[in-house]
Design an enzyme around this catalytic site. Structure first.
Site, PDB file in Angstrom:
ATOM      1  N   SER A   1     -11.634  87.207   1.169  1.00 37.25           N
ATOM      2  CA  SER A   1     -10.827  86.315   0.369  1.00 37.25           C
ATOM      3  C   SER A   1      -9.551  86.680   0.570  1.00 37.25           C
ATOM      4  O   SER A   1      -8.743  85.525   0.455  1.00 37.25           O
ATOM      5  CB  SER A   1     -11.310  86.405  -1.137  1.00 37.25           C
ATOM      6  OG  SER A   1     -12.539  85.968  -1.645  1.00 37.25           O
TER       7      SER A   1
ATOM      8  N   HIS B   1      -7.746  88.276  -3.802  1.00 46.18           N
ATOM      9  CA  HIS B   1      -7.389  86.718  -3.931  1.00 46.18           C
ATOM     10  C   HIS B   1      -5.854  86.397  -3.947  1.00 46.18           C
ATOM     11  O   HIS B   1      -5.384  85.729  -3.126  1.00 46.18           O
ATOM     12  CB  HIS B   1      -8.150  85.920  -4.855  1.00 46.18           C
ATOM     13  CG  HIS B   1      -9.528  86.149  -4.783  1.00 46.18           C
ATOM     14  ND1 HIS B   1     -10.271  87.218  -5.149  1.00 46.18           N
ATOM     15  CD2 HIS B   1     -10.609  85.052  -4.370  1.00 46.18           C
ATOM     16  CE1 HIS B   1     -11.394  87.076  -4.822  1.00 46.18           C
ATOM     17  NE2 HIS B   1     -11.705  85.735  -4.455  1.00 46.18           N
TER      18      HIS B   1
END
Length: 397
Positions: free
Chosen positions: A271, A336
């Site tokens: 991610s 993220h």
């Protein structure tokens, strides 16, 4: 005209190219488009050709030029009133400078010919390249330039290779653990040499290799879809080196962000790199909204944001879900956010400067220096802060 250019001989193969610093002229492609003598066009040896004489040159040799390059030369002529010989050579050798791009974009013609989308009779591969150009580039001059110069050599190998490796690792662990959904709940999931674990942070490779591990097929599927749909077109346009830079910077920023803000949690998943690419692309679309001519761009941007939100929401839920093997928590979601930060800074600068040298962009160096300082602070934090703060880390897997 410089002496090296005046003494230039016409060859049956390639046209000349010289770099902006006036280095040695090389033969690159057919020189039938160049006059045998440049004295008629630049008698004062000033390095410039007047617009009138330049149009005579185009009238005599323009039919042998690529139509898009011819169109850009005409726009350059209308912009300046005279043509710099070096800009002409750069164009013929597929090299561009910032001044050359600005001259074309500020020209009175502004490339008023038919757009790339209006061209007919294109093969399947040409239509694919045209589609990618409209997906990623906001200016018509850049789209035409990319369409003419793209050769698929090398192909977009980097993102495809990373994706194949991630699938292979997932399949290996799926067979070994006999689990395909929420693999993280298996006791052997974090025991390999790839995932980042706070107890094993001295093994520096784990700050990178965690990208090949995923918590389950739901995690892998979302990341792989975004990685392929966004990463492959970006690599086709900007090349493996630039896209790899953004991707790896996002990966490292993600793991270091976790080690600083969520100190007891492990990290898995791609991610960080994926969010760096997607965030950079979406920011580039927003910043060049009127120039982006991709179809259904508002709907597609909304869908990309939905996918990112779903994946991020899944990661947040998993982080705070009771772990299967306490006291080790579930993997962190902070990677993220580290990827998004890289995409909105370093990534945007990379995507905004198609075919331009990044080392000549001051904004690139500003963000790169900020990123380097963050990396140095993160390394120092990992060396000193855990002991100073007496953080109670989970046992090793």
């Amino acid at each position: 005209m410089p002496d090296g250019a005046r003494d230039m001989q016409v060859h049956s193969s390639p046209a000349v190219a010289a770099n902006a610093e006036g280095e040695e002229i090389e033969v690159l492609e057919s020189t039938d488009v160049l006059p045998a003598s440049t004295e008629d066009y630049d008698p004062e040896s000033s390095g410039f050709i007047s617009t009138e004489r330049f149009r005579d040159l185009l009238a005599a040799h323009g039919s042998e030029l690529d139509p898009h390059k011819l169109e850009m030369l005409l726009a350059l002529a209308d912009a300046n009133g005279k043509i710099c010989y070096q800009d002409f050579v750069n164009l013929m050798s597929s090299k561009r400078s910032n001044s050359f791009r600005r001259a074309i974009l500020q020209g009175s013609r502004q490339l008023k010919g038919a757009t790339l989308r209006e061209e007919v009779g294109l093969g399947l591969s040409q239509r694919l390249v045209r589609h990618v150009a409209y997906e990623t580039l906001p200016r018509e001059v850049d789209r035409k330039w990319y369409f003419d110069s793209y050769t698929c050599c090398p192909p977009p190998w980097l993102i495809l290779t990373i994706t194949i490796a991630e699938v292979a690792v997932f399949m290996y662990y799926g067979l070994q653990l006999d689990r395909w959904v929420l693999q993280v709940s298996s006791p052997g999931f974090l025991r390999g040499a790839l995932p980042y674990h706070p107890r094993l942070r001295a093994q520096a490779w784990r700050f990178f290799t965690y990208v090949f591990m995923h918590t389950g097929i739901e995690h892998l599927g979302l990341n792989m879809a975004m990685q392929l749909l966004v990463g492959v077109p970006l690599e086709m346009v900007h090349g493996a080196l630039r896209i790899g830079l953004v991707y790896v910077c996002g990966v490292l920023a993600g793991s270091l962000a976790v080690s600083v803000t969520d100190m007891t949690a492990p990290v898995v998943g791609s991610s960080g790199g994926v969010y760096a690419l997607v965030s950079a692309h979406l920011a580039n679309v927003v910043m060049n909204w009127s120039g982006m001519q991709c179809q259904f761009k508002l709907f597609r941007m909304a869908m990309a944001l939905v996918c990112m939100s779903v994946e991020f929401g899944r990661a947040v839920w998993l982080r705070f879900y009771p772990p299967a093997f306490p006291p080790c928590p579930n993997p962190s979601f902070v990677a993220h956010l580290g990827g998004v930060a890289v995409g909105l800074t370093l990534g945007v600068v990379v995507l905004q400067n198609y075919e331009q040298r990044l080392q000549e962009q001051s904004l690139f160096w500003i963000f790169f220096c900020v990123y380097t300082i963050f990396i140095m602070c993160g390394v120092f934090w990992n060396i000193c802060a855990y002991n100073l703060l007496d953080v109670k880390l989970p046992p090793p897997p």
